[in-house]
Design a protein around this motif. Structure first.
Motif, PDB file in Angstrom:
ATOM      1  N   GLN A 166       0.819  -1.204   0.000  1.00  0.00           N
ATOM      2  CA  GLN A 166       0.000   0.000   0.000  1.00  0.00           C
ATOM      3  C   GLN A 166       0.857   1.261   0.000  1.00  0.00           C
ATOM      4  O   GLN A 166       0.367   2.342  -0.326  1.00  0.00           O
ATOM      5  N   ARG A 195      -5.047  -2.525  -0.715  1.00  0.00           N
ATOM      6  CA  ARG A 195      -4.354  -3.756  -0.314  1.00  0.00           C
ATOM      7  C   ARG A 195      -4.527  -4.809  -1.400  1.00  0.00           C
ATOM      8  O   ARG A 195      -5.644  -5.090  -1.834  1.00  0.00           O
ATOM      9  N   ASP A 201      -8.932   2.862   2.252  1.00  0.00           N
ATOM     10  CA  ASP A 201      -9.323   2.076   3.416  1.00  0.00           C
ATOM     11  C   ASP A 201     -10.803   2.293   3.702  1.00  0.00           C
ATOM     12  O   ASP A 201     -11.386   3.318   3.326  1.00  0.00           O
ATOM     13  N   ARG A 217      -7.144   7.915   0.325  1.00  0.00           N
ATOM     14  CA  ARG A 217      -6.961   6.600   0.923  1.00  0.00           C
ATOM     15  C   ARG A 217      -7.956   5.607   0.347  1.00  0.00           C
ATOM     16  O   ARG A 217      -9.055   5.969  -0.086  1.00  0.00           O
ATOM     17  N   HIS A 264      -1.289   6.180  -2.169  1.00  0.00           N
ATOM     18  CA  HIS A 264      -1.767   5.065  -1.359  1.00  0.00           C
ATOM     19  C   HIS A 264      -2.479   4.075  -2.266  1.00  0.00           C
ATOM     20  O   HIS A 264      -3.336   4.453  -3.073  1.00  0.00           O
ATOM     21  N   TYR A 265      -2.105   2.808  -2.160  1.00  0.00           N
ATOM     22  CA  TYR A 265      -2.678   1.774  -3.018  1.00  0.00           C
ATOM     23  C   TYR A 265      -3.608   0.869  -2.215  1.00  0.00           C
ATOM     24  O   TYR A 265      -3.387   0.645  -1.017  1.00  0.00           O
TER      25      TYR A 265
END
Length: 316
Positions: A96, A200, A126, A124, A197-198
């Motif tokens: 990530q 997961r 998430d 993000r 940000h990647y």
């Protein structure tokens, strides 16, 4: 050596080959001399076997294996102790965090004379159950620490001068507040960088809801230790003196009131029949205990020799 890349990991068997290959490509494309320090925090999914295979073909990889799971802070602390590079980069093993950010982080540390750069995952991937509490903790941390220019204290992608990682101690769940720890240690040039940000790619997150409670308690610990870690008597002693004097003066006032009443032949109540007397007595006792606590804490003053004594099974 230019860069040490410290990667704490726990059960990331699928991502490790891809991550180390990505780091290698970035480093070679920019001509960096580097090392990769993989700290296996007691993985149970075969991550260590993969690490051994990676080490066999790349001598720039150093690896440490814990006998059990101690947590991310422990892994980072051991990785910091082993790091030899002039700039230390930390990133998570779940893919990530992008190693493509490393060249710009390195440039800013070396050219702008920054002590620490914390990544900011502005966008993000998430779930809200993670992002909303994170925003709350970041807001509280900014207000308590005085570091108002950081949006994301807990981002795993950070860059440090070597001097920073060699002079701070990370334990408990305090990896979330490394910028605060660095500030209290005297490294005040703390900056931020927006990073990619990647989502997961493999597995699932290793952090459950309990991390929020632990994180908040560790924030209080950092605040207290930063303010009073070297002078606990200033905290406990001051509170103890205030409590003791409050109770003492109330008791004196009650006794004086009784003596005056006796002298004037006026009706009076016994001192022990008044609720204020018991309040004064409790305040005196609490004040004495707080003062003694401060005295003992001053003697101890964070001299524990085994707080970061982790059982390491292998080093390759």
């Amino acid at each position: 050596m230019d860069i040490s890349v410290v990667v704490p990991l726990y059960n990331e068997v699928e991502s490790l080959p891809e991550l180390t290959a990505w780091i290698k490509r970035v480093m070679e494309d920019h001509g960096f001399s580097y090392e990769v320090i993989l700290v296996d925090d007691g993985s149970t999914d075969g991550s260590w076997m993969v690490i051994e295979n990676l080490k066999a073909v790349d001598p720039r990889i150093t690896a440490v294996k814990f006998r059990r799971n101690y947590g991310k802070s422990a892994a980072l602390n051991v990785g910091f102790a082993a790091a030899q590079g002039d700039v230390v980069i930390t990133l998570d093993a779940d893919l990530q965090d992008s190693p493509d950010e490393i060249p710009e982080l390195y440039r800013r540390i070396t050219e702008e004379n920054v002590d620490l750069i914390s990544g900011w995952k502005k966008q993000r991937y998430d779930p809200p159950t993670k992002t909303i509490p994170t925003k709350l903790f970041n807001a509280v941390t900014r207000n308590m620490s005085g570091i108002h220019n950081l949006h994301d204290f807990n981002c795993g992608l950070k860059a440090y001068k070597k001097e920073v990682v060699k002079n701070i101690e990370v334990y408990g769940e305090m990896h979330r507040y490394i910028p605060v720890i660095a500030k209290w240690a005297g490294f005040t040039r703390v900056e931020e960088q927006v990073v990619q940000h990647y989502p997961r790619k493999y597995g699932r997150t290793k952090f459950g809801p309990a991390r929020f409670i632990k994180g908040f308690l560790d924030l209080l610990s950092i605040f207290f230790v930063g303010k009073f870690g070297k002078r606990p008597m200033h905290f406990f002693g001051a509170m103890g003196v205030i409590s003791f004097l409050t109770g003492f003066f109330i008791a004196v006032w009650l006794i004086a009131e009784k003596l005056i009443s006796i002298a004037n032949q006026s009706p009076y109540r016994n001192v022990t029949e008044q609720p204020l007397f018991f309040f004064a007595l409790v305040a005196i006792l609490i004040g004495t205990q707080l003062f003694l606590t401060g005295f003992i804490a001053e003697l101890v003053s964070r001299n524990s020799v085994d707080r970061n004594n982790y059982q390491i099974e292998k080093v390759i």
